[in-house]
Motif scaffolding. Structure first.
Motif: not given
Length: 712
Positions: A619-620, A622-625, A684, A686, A702
């Motif tokens: 559910r993340h 496309g999110d960047v960590f 970083k 994605k 990313y």
């Protein structure tokens, strides 16, 4: 009178020639149905024990020196398998020598050579199929379908004819019964018996793990009938022959979500300056009698399985959460170990006795840790126990320093996380778990209790179940050295590895961004701790004798140790040679089986945690960590999300250059731009894909500047 000893002697004698069942009836002069049935039962037992086997022509043969029977376990990549025999021996089997055997099958193996330090074998015959059901993804192909097993250790896809679809839809997760096993020319055949749903539904996670690892969930009716007869309260007759500790201030200290309490502790300062440490363990063996249906079920399970949001207990809840659990304010039966310890942390005197306690307080780790740090709210809640708790902390420091001096490995945290779920079972957050002073107090007290009990039996040279841990292989330590060299951390590698060296390494890497990866690699570089009836010591703890005595509610070996203690107290340690021989044989079987069940439970817990981590990351997309590179390979970078311990792959094909892999330095070098990626780099990344079936997560690097130019 026909018995197993007579049959075994005949079938393993030099004059015996292999016979089919009907011929054996004649040899033993068996005429009645009952006599023949008894022989068949004895033959099955001898096969199960690895004494004889039944060949392809139905003849019963004794096992020769180059043959062995055991349970097959494939590795996750499917290139190698290991067979574990009843006596705990291990045989390596290359994939091409498996024949038609599947993961978990009981097989007959011929020893054909050596594989490193282990014998190498090939499967001659499948004696008993281990897998009866599989769980996997349903994939239709016209008028038939395949089930792709979730378990990578199962090396086949299962063919499903249309009449066995059972209304399964494409892409759903199903439970299937194996109808036909593989042959040299055909895939195995399976029949869908339950449709679980789509893999992104968290309600499929638990049944997936249960089927994949063949975990027993419900207790049989005959077990529950026995349990129903066990009283819910301690009665006056239960107190006979027990020390009464009910007026002592004895407490349990556990996590906030703990449900079963096996251990309670108290500490006093003696007039001579020494400490009296009391470790009081639930007396499960008083209620679970040897040979009962309850005992057989506990042996079969071997251990409780602790999953993120539930537990599959070794014992029914009436015992594990009821009469055996050391709950606050209730009388409970215990096996008590009282140890007098000097200021160097040495046991100068001890006593083991059956007892009865009434837990004074159910303490929680967080509250005790808060009290130690001066928190006013914690003082309001448990301040009345401040003196006792600080005395425990004082003794903990003494015990820990003593273990540090002797070279034990102390500082492995293990990268554990707390997974927070919503009401539907979806993961909403993942938080690192850190051990505070309270957790370490209980750890040190339990280690000292386990060592003391093990030393008693070792010194008397009596049959026992030890917890043993072998020295690591030099090759695996070399891999660890190379990994650390890639991080710029150098350490000398002596010929004989001591745990003290690894502890110094952990201290050296304190605060390093890759600390958790270093810890996990260090754990992997060491051999797995197992149960054994032979004492070879415990490498990681630097203990010459160690056992598991402190958790009989959730571990079968601890229950057995309690029985051995009770017998020791009754006989004063005096056993006949015959009894010693019988016990050693029985304890070897228990140790091997318990080690297997522990490994199964660990794998189930890891898999369930992995599913919940993938649920979170799915559910993340496309999110960047923020991630750290934990490993570099020719096909990409393995990375881990910092503080969440979620791992995945950045495939080299998604990177913005052609990268060359330097194996010696364990780095990737960009051919055009010269960019270098190495272990320990912070990036970083994605999230681009999360696959629960394959348990894989894919990332891509990313680049903020590139991303801005793409937007513009």
């Amino acid at each position: 009178m026909l018995n197993k000893k007579i049959v075994e002697k005949k079938l393993t004698s030099k004059t015996y020639t292999p016979k089919v069942l009907k011929e054996l009836y004649k040899i033993f002069n068996l005429r009645t149905k009952q006599e023949k049935q008894k022989l068949r039962k004895i033959l099955l037992e001898l096969i199960s024990e690895g004494k004889i086997y039944k060949d392809s022509k139905g003849k019963y043969r004794p096992l020769k020196d180059n043959l062995a029977i055991g349970t097959l376990e494939l590795t996750r990549n499917g290139t190698l398998a290991f067979v574990w025999t009843e006596s705990g021996d291990e045989i390596a089997i290359p994939a091409e020598k498996l024949g038609n055997a599947l993961h978990k099958d009981k097989v007959l193996v011929e020893i054909i050579g050596k594989w490193y330090d282990l014998p190498e074998g090939k499967v001659i015959k499948v004696i008993e199929r281990g897998l009866k059901k599989i769980v996997g993804t349903f994939q239709p192909r016209g008028r038939f379908a395949f089930i792709i097993p979730d378990d990578p250790k199962i090396q086949y896809d299962f063919y499903v004819p249309v009449e066995y679809f059972n209304n399964a839809k494409p892409g759903v997760k199903v439970v299937a019964e194996i109808v036909k096993y593989p042959s040299p020319t055909r895939n195995p055949v399976a029949k869908v018996i339950e449709v679980l749903g789509y893999s992104d539904d968290p309600s499929t996670d638990f049944p997936t793990i249960v089927v994949k690892h063949d975990l027993p969930v419900e207790f049989p009716e005959k077990v529950l009938k026995e349990v129903a007869k066990i009283p819910e309260k301690v009665t006056p007759k239960d107190l006979k022959g027990r020390r009464d500790f009910r007026n002592e201030i004895i407490v349990t200290i556990d996590g906030a979500d703990a449900k079963d309490f096996d251990d309670a502790v108290n500490v006093k300062k003696l007039q001579n300056g020494n400490y009296l440490l009391g470790v009081h363990i639930a007396d499960v063996s008083y209620y679970v009698k040897e040979g009962t249906e309850l005992d057989k079920e506990a042996f079969k399970r071997g251990t409780s399985v602790y999953l993120v949001d539930r537990v599959i207990p070794m014992l029914p809840f009436k015992l594990s959460h009821g009469i055996c659990s050391l709950v606050q304010g209730e009388d409970r039966l215990v096996m008590s170990l009282l140890m007098e310890l000097n200021k160097e942390g040495e046991v100068v005197d001890f006593e083991v006795t059956p007892g009865v306690i009434r837990s004074y307080r159910r303490l929680i780790y967080d509250d005790v840790n808060a009290l130690f740090s001066g928190d006013k709210e914690a003082y309001r809640k448990i301040g009345d126990l401040k003196e006792q708790l600080f005395l425990m902390k004082e003794l903990k420091d003494i015990l820990r320093n003593a273990r540090r001096k002797r070279g034990a490995i102390l500082d492995i945290e293990g990268g554990e996380v707390k997974i927070i779920l919503d009401e539907k079972g979806h993961t909403i957050d993942i938080i690192p778990r850190y051990r505070g002073e309270a957790e370490v107090i209980i750890e040190e007290f339990m280690i000292k209790a386990n060592e003391t009990i093990a030393e008693i039996f070792n010194n008397f040279d009596l049959p026992f179940v030890y917890r043993v841990h072998e020295q690591p292989d030099p090759d695996t330590i070399l891999q660890l050295k190379n990994y650390l060299s890639a991080l710029g951390i150098n350490f000398k590698l002596p010929k004989k590895i001591q745990p003290k060296l690894l502890q110094e390494l952990l201290e050296k890497t304190e605060g390093h961004p890759l600390r958790s990866s270093i810890e996990r690699l260090l754990v992997r570089s060491m051999k797995r701790a197992v149960y054994s009836s032979t004492n070879i010591g415990h490498f990681g703890l630097a203990s010459y004798a160690y056992t598991h005595f402190t958790s009989p509610i959730r571990r079968y070996p601890d229950l057995v140790v309690h029985r051995l203690i009770r017998n020791f107290l009754k006989t004063n340690g005096k056993l006949t040679k015959k009894k010693i021989k019988e016990l050693n044989k029985k304890l070897t079987k228990i140790a091997v089986h318990s080690s297997k069940r522990e490994r199964t439970a660990d794998e189930a817990e890891w898999d369930y945690t992995a599913l919940k981590k993938i649920d979170y990351i799915s559910r993340h997309i496309g999110d960047v960590f923020d991630v750290v590179v934990t490993s570099v390979t020719k096909f990409g970078l393995f990375v881990e999300i910092i503080d969440k311990y979620i791992s995945g792959l950045i495939h080299v094909s998604t990177m913005n250059d052609y990268y060359i892999y330097n194996e010696e330095k364990s780095i990737l070098i960009g051919e055009r731009k010269g960019k270098i990626y190495k272990i320990g780099d912070k990036l970083k990344a994605k999230v681009i894909k999360a696959d629960k079936t394959r348990m894989q997560i894919d990332f891509e690097i990313y680049n903020e500047e590139e991303n801005k130019s793409n937007i513009n």
